[in-house]
Design a protein around this motif. Structure first.
Motif, PDB file in Angstrom:
ATOM      1  N   HIS A  52       1.210  -0.961   0.077  1.00 62.12           N
ATOM      2  CA  HIS A  52      -0.218  -0.364  -0.153  1.00 62.12           C
ATOM      3  C   HIS A  52       0.858   1.492  -0.202  1.00 62.12           C
ATOM      4  CE1 HIS A  52      -3.489  -2.292  -0.096  1.00 62.12           C
ATOM      5  NE2 HIS A  52      -3.107  -2.811   1.418  1.00 62.12           N
ATOM      6  N   TYR A  93      -6.723   2.210  -6.750  1.00 61.96           N
ATOM      7  CA  TYR A  93      -6.216   2.710  -5.509  1.00 61.96           C
ATOM      8  C   TYR A  93      -7.987   3.827  -4.824  1.00 61.96           C
ATOM      9  CZ  TYR A  93      -2.663   0.149  -3.878  1.00 61.96           C
ATOM     10  OH  TYR A  93      -1.541  -0.676  -3.923  1.00 61.96           O
ATOM     11  N   GLU A 139     -13.012   1.958  -3.920  1.00 57.17           N
ATOM     12  CA  GLU A 139     -13.129   1.165  -2.477  1.00 57.17           C
ATOM     13  C   GLU A 139     -13.317  -0.646  -2.798  1.00 57.17           C
ATOM     14  OE1 GLU A 139     -14.909   4.792   0.198  1.00 57.17           O
ATOM     15  OE2 GLU A 139     -15.865   4.973  -1.699  1.00 57.17           O
ATOM     16  N   GLN A 195     -11.616   6.777   1.302  1.00 58.60           N
ATOM     17  CA  GLN A 195     -11.887   4.897   1.075  1.00 58.60           C
ATOM     18  C   GLN A 195     -12.235   4.330   2.052  1.00 58.60           C
ATOM     19  OE1 GLN A 195      -8.769   3.194  -2.250  1.00 58.60           O
ATOM     20  NE2 GLN A 195      -7.607   4.865  -0.867  1.00 58.60           N
ATOM     21  N   ASP A 247     -11.679   1.851   3.647  1.00 55.46           N
ATOM     22  CA  ASP A 247     -11.437   1.245   4.269  1.00 55.46           C
ATOM     23  C   ASP A 247     -10.275   1.324   4.527  1.00 55.46           C
ATOM     24  OD1 ASP A 247      -9.469  -1.020   5.258  1.00 55.46           O
ATOM     25  OD2 ASP A 247      -9.534  -2.355   3.456  1.00 55.46           O
ATOM     26  N   HIS A 298      -6.906   0.550   3.008  1.00 56.56           N
ATOM     27  CA  HIS A 298      -6.462   1.770   1.605  1.00 56.56           C
ATOM     28  C   HIS A 298      -5.869   3.130   1.421  1.00 56.56           C
ATOM     29  CE1 HIS A 298      -9.086  -2.477  -0.265  1.00 56.56           C
ATOM     30  NE2 HIS A 298      -7.532  -2.194   0.524  1.00 56.56           N
TER      31      HIS A 298
END
Ligand code: ATP
Length: 893
Positions: free
Chosen positions: A186, A197, A200, A640, A642, A645
């Motif tokens: 990442h 990226y 989502e 995002q 998460d 991420h």
């Protein structure tokens, strides 16, 4: 299965929290309806309908006992001169304009208007009924106030959703060899901004209510029981500060709400340990934080107005908390002005302003924003005016006295005033908080403030408001901060409308720089939003309000329900992740949208619905159509769901949106370290006499600063005023000092417009050589000119902050020496703890510098406890402890 099915399956919880869950269901249903309505463009109209449907929120009519203040507020808004549209700059990027979707029709006029502030919807003279969209009445706002009985820093102690090692490592921004490949993926810059990226990973939100903690705080006794001569807040009201379920009616009289409102409050209090209050309190800094120590805004009022733009702020609209006592007129005999009428008019100076002066810690000397990072940080626009050497060696001179000036703003804990040293001409921001020894809320506030102080005292970055020191005077705690005169981004948005993309890029880059620095210290701000970001006249941005900031210690940072609803990351709402640095990145994305539209995302929803939306919806908020692709991608990166991420702040600094931010047209002089260091070191000695803060305790861009530790008492330090040091005055910050100016060409610069009137030599700074001109040292020394975006630190510095393998190599914090003169509180802390200051905080003895931070909560706790003990001791007699001259100073001393 709908998300609530998970919760409802827990019968025990259902039984216990049935009413709360019902409220959730209703809310979520409303949220869904609003979502649909929003798509159809009817959200605002429907908002009114749903408000009444909500009942608990909307049925409470406006019951302001102070109609006059209401009128005043409206008038202040209506009469406020509108910003005039200016010619668009030669933007390289498209301006910001219309959103294609997701933003309600009521705000579209703004977007349509592009940069036309006049397009802002104005309230009608009646003001109240003209709340657009949700038809929020004052009662709406007030009844959304909730608070919990949780502790101040009420992180979930038992929350199991803590960061995994991988996640933690990633979020900590440490890209060292210890990172696992999976985590590194990442961080790969080559991937991080690739389109993939932006996608989502959408997961159903977990709205677990396991930790619902309905407000159970007992109602406090009237303040009259322990504080004499105070205006007693209405007993039945809600106190909203740190963790009480009660709040001051004097702040928000309509907070006396009924059971239905309590359900709603309990709902959100139950989602976390925090609490919300004063949601529409645009009159305090636009803050709306939820947290153990914060108030929460559950609405985004369309006609909200900050104290900075309202000449007659309404007490009713301010955030409650300990500060509410001040604001509500809870005036102590010693400080009648503290909560008096003077505060009601930020434009007016308190009557006794000239009488009340404090021996305060002197503001930082020049190095605060100059040498360590860049000499670009100017005395022209910064309160960090170089201190005259004669003041440094004579701390008891009248020049060390500060006078409390006009009100700058209101916060949860108190009020922030302009501090002015009429002797030296220096300014600072004085955050004033009243402490009540026998008030549990005060205890929590003190704890929170202690933590904020402990944390702030270790931060040293041009994009973070500088902490100068703190002290207690009578029953008040003063925190001295760098004065940032431009106000907050929130205020600017309120006054001038949305920003152009060039400005957004620049501000974003600076925010990121501050965040990268902060995150490198494993510290999360947790309340990034426009209201907490200050801007100086040169466009420099500074993160402020670290009341919610928290140092993440390894994997032990549980989730906290803290933040401001509209800027709150989904995982904070859903508790789907532990406390992590990425929450700031989410909030940053929201702040970018806030700057672009003058409203935060999801502002078309009232706060509760917005939180459901944020926590549960898979949608992204609308991004203005004419935002550049880079800008859109940047926002998507930040938003995002998460958190793993989301790029780190350091990574985002490489994003084209900010990397290509418009550079300043002014060059930045980077002085030779060999030249800067003596100044810094001597400055440290100067400050070591007990005036300001500890230089050695700050991150000085890797400079090894060694402060003279021999002298801590006034007058015992050597004062070295280096001649011809080039750091103090920036050639770029002063309006007079443009790169193209003849002064630059000739190697001499004009004196700072805010030169110290007490410079012995008559020069603008102690380092000017005495002729009023700033020696242009870099003309003779190896120099580096950088094109820097809006005063940002050079890129290399960013990298240093963000990518340092050992972000703790330099702090060496010395918290107590950050005090003007170590206050009674902190001195007692030292002695009572039977351990030396050095041993406690940052002095040699910690093999792992992180230990310093690990002990920070302990420090904060001790500080807060001692603050209260100290006050308790002082309170009966109001005597001053002669040992500590800075304490208990009365007016006029
Ligand atoms: N250093 C500063 N320079 C200029 N103005 C400031 C400064 N610090 C605070 N203010 C003003 O005071 C207001 C309140 O300050 P601040 O937000 O720090 O208080 P707080 O009690 O921490 O607020 P919150 O409720 O958000 O925690 C700000 O919105 C701003 O207008």
């Amino acid at each position: 299965m709908p998300w609530w099915g998970k919760t409802s399956s827990k019968e025990d919880k259902k039984k216990t929290n049935g009413s709360i869950i019902d409220a959730i269901h209703r809310k979520f249903k409303i949220a869904s309806e609003e979502k649909d309505n929003s798509r159809s463009g009817g959200s605002w109209r429907r908002g009114s309908d749903t408000v009444s449907e909500r009942g608990s929120i909307s049925r409470v009519p406006s019951r302001s006992p102070s109609p006059s203040t209401h009128v005043s507020r409206c008038q202040s808004f209506a009469e406020r001169p509108h910003a005039q549209p200016l010619p668009l700059p030669g933007a390289r990027h498209a301006g910001i304009g219309r959103c294609n979707s997701g933003i309600s029709a009521s705000i579209r006029p703004r977007l349509d208007g592009g940069l036309k502030p006049l397009d802002l919807p104005l309230p009608k003279p009646g003001c109240g009924p003209n709340r657009l969209g949700h038809a929020y009445t004052e009662g709406d706002i007030a009844t959304a106030s909730v608070s919990s009985a949780s502790s101040t820093d009420s992180d979930y102690p038992s929350d199991s959703r803590i960061l995994s090692p991988l996640t933690s490592d990633y979020e900590n921004g440490n890209r060292t060899a210890t990172n696992s490949p999976s985590s590194m993926k990442h961080k790969d810059q080559s991937h991080i901004f690739s389109p993939k990226y932006s996608k989502e990973i959408l997961k159903p939100a977990d709205f677990s209510l396991n930790n619902q903690i309905p407000s159970t705080s007992p109602r406090r006794a009237p303040l009259s029981t322990h504080v004499q001569n105070m205006q007693i807040p209405h007993r039945g009201a809600l106190y909203s500060a740190p963790d009480s379920s009660l709040s001051s009616p004097s702040r928000s009289p309509m907070r006396a709400f009924g059971p239905e409102q309590a359900i709603n409050c309990g709902l959100w209090a139950g989602l976390g340990s925090g609490h919300c209050s004063s949601p529409g309190s645009g009159y305090n800094s636009g803050h709306n934080s939820i947290g153990g120590e914060m108030s929460g805004q559950l609405f985004w009022p369309n006609s909200r107005c900050s104290p900075e733009c309202s000449p007659i702020p309404s007490p009713r609209m301010t955030s409650p908390g300990p500060g509410s006592r001040i604001h509500s007129g809870a005036v102590t005999p010693l400080h009648p002005r503290a909560g008096g009428a003077s505060m009601e008019s930020p434009t007016s100076r308190p009557d006794d302003g000239k009488q009340q002066s404090h021996k305060l810690p002197l503001p930082p000397i020049t190095i605060s924003n100059t040498c360590p990072f860049s000499p670009a940080y100017s005395t022209a626009t910064s309160p960090s005016v170089p201190r005259s050497p004669n003041r440094a060696d004579n701390p008891t001179s009248p020049g060390s006295r500060w006078k409390k000036g006009r009100l700058l703003g209101r916060g949860t804990f108190g009020h922030v005033y302009l501090g002015f040293n009429s002797e030296s001409g220096e300014m600072c921001a004085m955050k004033e908080v009243t402490l009540f020894a026998d008030d549990p809320k005060s205890k929590e506030s003190a704890q929170q403030l202690g933590q904020e102080i402990a944390l702030l005292s270790r931060l040293w970055h041009p994009n973070i408001v500088q902490y100068y020191g703190s002290e207690t005077v009578d029953d008040k705690l003063y925190i001295y901060l760098e004065y940032v005169s431009g106000g907050s981004i929130y205020k600017l948005l309120q006054e001038y409308g949305q920003f152009g993309e060039i400005g957004i890029r620049s501000y974003t880059q600076q925010i990121l720089s501050g965040l990268a620095y902060l995150h490198a210290k494993n510290t999360v701000h947790r309340d990034i939003k426009g209201a907490n970001i200050l801007v100086d006249p040169s466009g420099r941005v500074k993160l402020a309000d670290f009341g919610m900031a928290k140092h993440i210690t390894g994997q032990s940072c549980p989730l906290s329900f803290k933040g401001s609803p509209y800027w709150m990351a989904p995982e904070v709402i859903t508790k789907s992740n532990g406390c992590n640095l990425a929450v700031d990145i989410w909030s940053l994305g929201c702040t970018v949208l806030e700057m672009a539209t003058s409203k935060p995302p999801w502002s078309q929803y009232e706060g509760v619905a917005a939180m459901f939306k944020i926590g549960n919806s898979k949608e992204l908020p609308a991004i203005p159509d004419n935002f550049s692709d880079e800008g859109k991608d940047f926002v998507r990166q930040c938003l995002q769901r998460d958190p793993s991420h989301r790029p780190t702040a350091a990574q985002l600094l490489e994003h084209p949106f900010v990397k290509n931010a418009a550079p300043l047209e002014k060059p930045i002089l980077v002085a030779e370290p060999s030249e800067a260091m003596p100044m810094v070191m001597n400055a440290g000695r100067s400050m070591g006499i007990g005036h300001a803060r500890n230089i050695a305790g700050f991150d000085l861009e890797g400079f090894a600063i060694h402060q003279s530790q021999g002298s801590k008492t006034a007058g015992s330090s050597e004062i070295h005023t280096p001649k011809n040091a080039s750091c103090p005055v920036s050639p770029i910050e002063s309006p007079l000092l443009h790169s193209r100016s003849p002064q630059h060409m000739s190697g001499r610069l004009s004196p700072s417009p805010i030169s110290s009137p007490h410079t012995q030599s008559g020069a603008s700074t102690p380092h000017t050589g005495g002729n009023g001109a700033i020696p242009f040292h870099h003309a003779m020394q190896p120099t580096t000119y950088l094109q820097e975006s809006m005063g940002m630190i050079p890129r290399s510095h960013n990298i240093l902050y963000a990518n340092s393998n050992n972000p703790y190599q330099d702090p060496k914090p010395d918290f107590f020496r950050g005090m003007s003169q170590p206050s009674h509180v902190f001195r007692e802390l030292i002695s009572s703890d039977n351990s030396s200051l050095e041993n406690q905080f940052g002095r040699p003895g910690y093999a792992d510098p992180r230990e310093q931070y690990n002990r920070q909560p302990v420090l904060a706790d001790r500080v807060s406890q001692q603050l209260l003990r100290d006050h308790g001791k002082l309170k009966p007699s109001l005597d001053l402890n002669p040992t500590f001259s800075m304490l208990g100073r009365t007016n006029g001393i």
